[in-house]
Motif scaffolding. Structure first.
Motif, mmCIF file in Angstrom:
data_model
loop_
_atom_site.group_PDB
_atom_site.id
_atom_site.type_symbol
_atom_site.label_atom_id
_atom_site.label_comp_id
_atom_site.label_asym_id
_atom_site.label_seq_id
_atom_site.Cartn_x
_atom_site.Cartn_y
_atom_site.Cartn_z
ATOM 1 N N GLN A 200 11.123 8.490 -0.084
ATOM 2 C CA GLN A 200 9.985 9.051 -0.820
ATOM 3 C C GLN A 200 8.881 8.019 -0.992
ATOM 4 N N THR A 201 9.268 6.783 -1.308
ATOM 5 C CA THR A 201 8.282 5.704 -1.449
ATOM 6 C C THR A 201 7.512 5.490 -0.146
ATOM 7 N N THR A 202 8.250 5.448 0.962
ATOM 8 C CA THR A 202 7.624 5.232 2.265
ATOM 9 C C THR A 202 6.744 6.409 2.658
ATOM 10 N N LEU A 203 7.219 7.618 2.368
ATOM 11 C CA LEU A 203 6.463 8.826 2.694
ATOM 12 C C LEU A 203 5.125 8.838 1.956
ATOM 13 N N ASP A 204 5.152 8.515 0.680
ATOM 14 C CA ASP A 204 3.919 8.480 -0.119
ATOM 15 C C ASP A 204 2.953 7.438 0.434
ATOM 16 N N LEU A 205 3.484 6.293 0.826
ATOM 17 C CA LEU A 205 2.643 5.210 1.339
ATOM 18 C C LEU A 205 2.019 5.596 2.683
ATOM 19 N N MET A 206 2.791 6.250 3.551
ATOM 20 C CA MET A 206 2.267 6.682 4.845
ATOM 21 C C MET A 206 1.119 7.664 4.671
ATOM 22 N N ASP A 207 1.283 8.603 3.748
ATOM 23 C CA ASP A 207 0.233 9.598 3.515
ATOM 24 C C ASP A 207 -1.037 8.935 2.973
ATOM 25 N N GLN A 208 -0.861 7.929 2.117
ATOM 26 C CA GLN A 208 -2.018 7.195 1.585
ATOM 27 C C GLN A 208 -2.757 6.478 2.717
ATOM 28 N N HIS A 209 -1.994 5.898 3.644
ATOM 29 C CA HIS A 209 -2.607 5.172 4.768
ATOM 30 C C HIS A 209 -3.449 6.114 5.629
ATOM 31 N N VAL A 210 -2.925 7.323 5.885
ATOM 32 C CA VAL A 210 -3.669 8.286 6.698
ATOM 33 C C VAL A 210 -4.918 8.761 5.953
#
Length: 268
Positions: A200-210
Motif C-alpha cells: 500500500q505504501t509503494t502503491l501510494d508513492l507510485m501514484d504520487q509520482h505519476v
C-alpha cells in the motif's frame, strides 16, 4: 518532398497521443492505432484498429496502412499497460496478459513491419520502454521485466537488421503525467496479506509520482529528436535527473547497496 509516414501504436492517450499530435505539427503523416478507433479523435491523426496481442489484427492493420500509403517510414511502439502487485499474489493470467501487450505484442508489430522497411531499404523503429526496465522495482517487478526484456531484445534486433538500412532505438521514459495509473492492473491490497502495509505504501508513492510527472509532450519532443538522427544510440532515457541517475548508479554500486537505496526510496 512527400510526407514521411509514421505508424504509432497506442496513440489514443498519454504519451502516444502527445507523440502523434507533435508529429502532425511537424508535418508527418501520422497513423495511430487503438482497439476502438471509432471512439478516438486526435487532431490530424488517422486511426487504424489494432490489437497488438493478436497477430491477425497486426497483419490487417499493417496491410491497411500499406494499401493507403505504400510505405512506413517510422514505427513507434508505444502501446503498453501497467501492472502492480506482489509477484506472489499476482495472477499468472495477468502476468501473461501484460507480457502479451508490452513484449510479445511489440514483437508482433516489429516483425510485420520489418519486411516493408527491408523492401524500402529504409525505416526507423523506436520502442517506448521505461526507466523501470533497468531495475527490478518492488511491487512492479512484472512491469520492469516486460520493459527490461524489450530493452535487451532491441539490442539483438539492431545487430540482426543492420544490413537492411533499418534503424532501431529504445526511449525509456520515467514518470509522466498520464492515465497509466488508472489503466494498469492492480493486484488487490488484501487485508490478510503479508505484503499489505509495504504494498500500500509503494502503491501510494507510485501514484504520487505519476500525478506529479512531467508533461508527456517532453517525450514527444525527444522522440522527434531521435527520429532525426542518422545513427541513433541504442538507449535513451527521458525523465527527472534522479530517475536517469538511478540507472547509472545501478552500473557502479554493489547490488545490495543499490537494493537498499531502492527500498529507502519506496519507504519499505
Amino acid at each position: 518532398m512527400s510526407q514521411k509516414v509514421v505508424f504509432i501504436t497506442g496513440a489514443s492517450s498519454g504519451i502516444g497521443k502527445s507523440i502523434a499530435e507533435f508529429l502532425v505539427q511537424k508535418n508527418y503523416r501520422v497513423y495511430g492505432t487503438s482497439r476502438n478507433p471509432k471512439q478516438i479523435e486526435v487532431n490530424g491523426v488517422y486511426f487504424i484498429a489494432l490489437d497488438v496481442t493478436q497477430p491477425e489484427s497486426v497483419k490487417k492493420a499493417v496491410a491497411e496502412l500499406i494499401q493507403k500509403e505504400n510505405r512506413i517510414d517510422y514505427l513507434i511502439n508505444n502501446a503498453g499497460m501497467g501492472i502492480t502487485g506482489p509477484i506472489e499474489e499476482t495472477p499468472l493470467s495477468e502476468i501473461k496478459r501484460v507480457f502479451d501487450t508490452n513484449y510479445f505484442g511489440v514483437i508482433n508489430v516489429i516483425n510485420e513491419v520489418l519486411p516493408v522497411m527491408r523492401n524500402q531499404k529504409s525505416g526507423s523503429i523506436i520502442n517506448i520502454t521505461s526507466i523501470a526496465g533497468y531495475m527490478g522495482l518492488p511491487f512492479r517487478g512484472i512491469y520492469s521485466a516486460t520493459k527490461g526484456a524489450l530493452e535487451l531484445t532491441t539490442e539483438a534486433y539492431r545487430m540482426e537488421i543492420k544490413d537492411f538500412g533499418v534503424k532501431m532505438a529504445n526511449i525509456a521514459p520515467g514518470d509522466f503525467a498520464t492515465n497509466i495509473a488508472a489503466g494498469r492492473y492492480h493486484a488487490p491490497v488484501c487485508e490478510n496479506s503479508p505484503y499489505k502495509a509495504k504494498y500500500q505504501t509503494t502503491l501510494d508513492l507510485m501514484d504520487q509520482h505519476v500525478d506529479a510527472g512531467k508533461d508527456p509532450m517532453i517525450m514527444a519532443e525527444r522522440v522527434y529528436e531521435v527520429m532525426q538522427k542518422e545513427n541513433p544510440r541504442i538507449h535513451y532515457k527521458v525523465g527527472e535527473w534522479l530517475q536517469k541517475f538511478s540507472v547509472a548508479l545501478k552500473h557502479v554500486l554493489p547490488d545490495k547497496i543499490y537494493e537498499k537505496m531502492l527500498m529507502k526510496h519506496y519507504k519499505i
